[in-house]
Design a protein around this motif. Structure first.
Motif, PDB file in Angstrom:
ATOM      1  N   HIS A  70       0.930  -1.347  -0.038  1.00  0.00           N
ATOM      2  CA  HIS A  70       0.059  -0.149  -0.059  1.00  0.00           C
ATOM      3  C   HIS A  70       0.842   1.083   0.066  1.00  0.00           C
ATOM      4  O   HIS A  70       1.949   1.500   0.679  1.00  0.00           O
ATOM      5  N   ASP A 128       5.979   2.630   7.068  1.00  0.00           N
ATOM      6  CA  ASP A 128       4.560   2.533   6.894  1.00  0.00           C
ATOM      7  C   ASP A 128       3.990   3.187   5.776  1.00  0.00           C
ATOM      8  O   ASP A 128       3.425   4.320   6.209  1.00  0.00           O
ATOM      9  N   ASN A 129       4.045   3.106   4.488  1.00  0.00           N
ATOM     10  CA  ASN A 129       4.695   1.939   3.795  1.00  0.00           C
ATOM     11  C   ASN A 129       5.394   2.595   2.476  1.00  0.00           C
ATOM     12  O   ASN A 129       5.214   2.140   1.394  1.00  0.00           O
ATOM     13  N   GLU A 189      -5.481   1.541   2.459  1.00  0.00           N
ATOM     14  CA  GLU A 189      -5.030   0.550   3.220  1.00  0.00           C
ATOM     15  C   GLU A 189      -5.388   0.847   4.704  1.00  0.00           C
ATOM     16  O   GLU A 189      -6.160   0.338   5.306  1.00  0.00           O
ATOM     17  N   GLU A 190      -4.761   1.937   4.913  1.00  0.00           N
ATOM     18  CA  GLU A 190      -5.183   2.492   6.436  1.00  0.00           C
ATOM     19  C   GLU A 190      -6.368   2.945   6.664  1.00  0.00           C
ATOM     20  O   GLU A 190      -6.903   3.151   7.786  1.00  0.00           O
ATOM     21  N   ASP A 234       4.403  -4.666   3.961  1.00  0.00           N
ATOM     22  CA  ASP A 234       3.959  -3.705   4.577  1.00  0.00           C
ATOM     23  C   ASP A 234       5.132  -3.664   5.622  1.00  0.00           C
ATOM     24  O   ASP A 234       4.730  -4.248   6.488  1.00  0.00           O
TER      25      ASP A 234
HETATM   26 ZN   LIG Z   1       1.140  -0.192   6.744  1.00  0.00          ZN
END
Ligand SMILES: [Zn+2]
Length: 318
Positions: free
Chosen positions: A119, A144-145, A178-179, A206
């Protein structure tokens, strides 16, 4: 002597091939530096900043020689954003996954796909998923990330350079949102560019930028395909790493969306840390040499599985 060799390589146009196939710490640095720069405002979904990020990724896919599906590298979707509990209505924004393809060459195995994903989004200025009490501060998300996104771009470039040796095909995906709840990968599996039955393995990266001194690379899902644990342990050792191989433990990131569709997965990361989901997850804490080792390991894994008929039937884990 060195000069003679160089002249020879240049004469036969071999030198550029050599330089392209190597993953370098410099290239990883350049990507992470761009992704975490303040102009990108913590890579929050939606807005013109998101559009620019997506462009950066698909331009790099294109430069590496990846093909697009349906005339576009972009897969658009609407993301419902996370808000704190006291807000009733969740805002919706338009965002994108970025998808590229490397076609395999075996007339039968080319219809089997390995997906490599990471992501690219992060928390923007914080929001409900932030662990920090510093409100309205850019969360750069270097590990991240941005780390996984950089790895995705570099592994794609390296695999593209040896495309002629690939039997199976490879799909590269930079996931959005994604988050916000694995939204990009959920959208992908519901709207896959190829039938889901043809997706044989999904490898997710990730947080791969913080390899520790013991060189431990952690992974879940290695038991979801035949001989997975053995293969991942062997290749990890050969790459100079200390792989921590779990048969199951499938959780935490975009590979979960694929596992739920009975697709074999590997979720790779270099471990958690104090700076997770805070504004302190910055580029100066990235171990670039370590990340290069992780990239070479994942490259070797995909190369091994895509250039052979190693069975990739799904094995469910508890
Ligand atoms: Zn992540």
């Amino acid at each position: 002597m060195m000069r003679k060799i160089l002249c020879f390589l240049l004469l036969f146009n071999l030198y550029p091939v050599f330089s392209q196939t190597e993953i370098t710490t410099n290239e990883l640095y350049d990507h992470i530096s761009f992704l975490t720069s303040t102009v990108n405002k913590g890579r929050y979904p939606g807005s013109s900043t998101n559009k620019k990020l997506v462009k950066y990724i698909f331009k790099d896919f294109k430069k590496s020689g990846l093909e697009k599906f349906d005339q576009s590298y972009r897969q658009e979707f609407v993301a419902e954003l996370r808000v704190s509990n006291d807000v009733d209505k969740k805002p919706e924004v338009k965002t994108w996954n970025v998808i590229g393809l490397l076609k395999g060459n075996d007339h039968k195995l080319q219809n089997e796909y390995i997906v490599l994903g990471a992501h690219y989004d992060h928390l923007g200025h914080g929001g409900p998923s932030s662990k920090s009490d510093q409100l309205n501060t850019v969360h750069p998300g270097a590990d991240d990330n941005a780390s996984g996104t950089a790895a995705l771009l570099e592994i794609a470039e390296r695999l593209s350079a040896i495309q002629s040796q690939l039997k199976r095909s490879i799909i590269f995906v930079a996931f959005g949102a994604e988050e916000q709840g694995l939204l990009g990968s959920k959208h992908f599996v519901e709207n896959s560019p190829v039938p889901l039955a043809q997706l044989k393995l999904m490898i997710n990266m990730d947080m791969v930028g913080r390899l520790n001194e013991q060189k431990q690379i952690y992974m879940g899902g290695a038991g979801t395909f035949p001989e997975g644990q053995k293969l991942m342990a062997k290749l990890g050792k050969e790459a100079g790493l200390n792989p921590v191989v779990h048969a199951g433990s499938v959780g935490g990131s975009d590979h979960v969306s694929f596992y739920k569709k009975n697709i074999s997965v590997l979720g790779m990361h270099t471990g958690g840390h104090k700076q997770y989901h805070t504004p302190e997850d910055t580029i100066d804490l990235i171990n670039f040499k370590g990340e290069k080792m992780v990239c070479d390991y994942i490259f070797q894994t995909i190369f091994t599985l895509a250039s052979s008929a190693h069975p990739l039937t799904f094995i469910a884990q508890d």
